[in-house]
Enzyme design. Structure first.
Site: not given
Length: 215
Positions: A11, A13, A64, A92, A106, A108, A171-172
């Protein structure tokens, strides 16, 4: 804007979004943190910040569709307006994604549409690219598809390993995700004809963030 953050792991982010939302002038608040894994260490970030959090263990569901139905009801019950996937390691269903169309983001770790899927950093190194980075986009049923809100470019250095590059990009990401969320929450970024239009009328995001090579 009331948001939920979906996680499966540490976690980091999520922590960046929690820190951003703590600012008085930030236009979003985290109303719920959800994990599909009971042992996700990122849940501690929510607990420490006093944010409601819940586990919906995907292993308890046969399909699902059943898992996604419970996830959808949980988000609705919490009056969530926007969902932020942050290391949520679940595919999903199309039905769930379409229910949250243009209301789910999202992040990525590549400059989409390059290097969709897994093992992104090693693939970037193997391809010999000079720049990689991260992308925040609206979610569509296809993996790592959807209108792009914002991107950050990160250099790939000659002696990088996949792990070293991953840490630099992460980090970015911690700067990019709050930046993109602010655009959406303030109503400055909207989807039109499957492209994100910024409020000044252009189809380009504000000036992208470029990170210089790290010493």
């Amino acid at each position: 804007m009331r948001i939920a953050v979906l996680i499966s792991g540490r976690g980091s982010n999520l922590k960046a979004l929690i820190d951003a939302c703590a600012a008085e002038d930030f236009p979003a608040e985290i109303g719920l943190v959800l994990s599909n894994r009971p042992n996700a260490s990122g849940l501690l970030h929510a607990e420490e910040a006093g944010i409601p959090h819940k586990v919906i263990d995907h292993k308890e569901f046969k399909t699902r569709e059943e898992f996604d139905a419970v996830l959808h009801r949980t988000l609705e019950d919490a009056e969530i307006e926007l969902v932020c996937n942050a290391g949520f390691m679940r595919i999903l269903t199309d039905d769930f994604v379409n229910r949250w169309r243009d209301r789910m983001l999202n992040i990525h770790p590549s400059l989409l549409p390059a290097f969709k899927g897994l093992h992104v950093h090693q693939r970037a190194i193997d391809a010999g690219v000079r720049l990689s980075g991260a992308t925040v986009h609206f979610v569509r049923p296809e993996m790592d598809e959807g209108p792009i809100v914002a991107q950050v470019a990160v250099p790939v250095l000659p002696d990088d390993t996949a792990d070293v590059l991953a840490e630099r990009i992460l980090e970015a990401e911690h700067k990019l995700y709050p930046f993109a969320l602010r655009l959406v929450a303030e109503g400055k970024a909207r989807v039109a004809d499957e492209r994100v239009v910024i409020s000044d009328g252009s189809a380009e995001a504000p000036a992208p963030i470029f990170m210089p090579p790290l010493d």
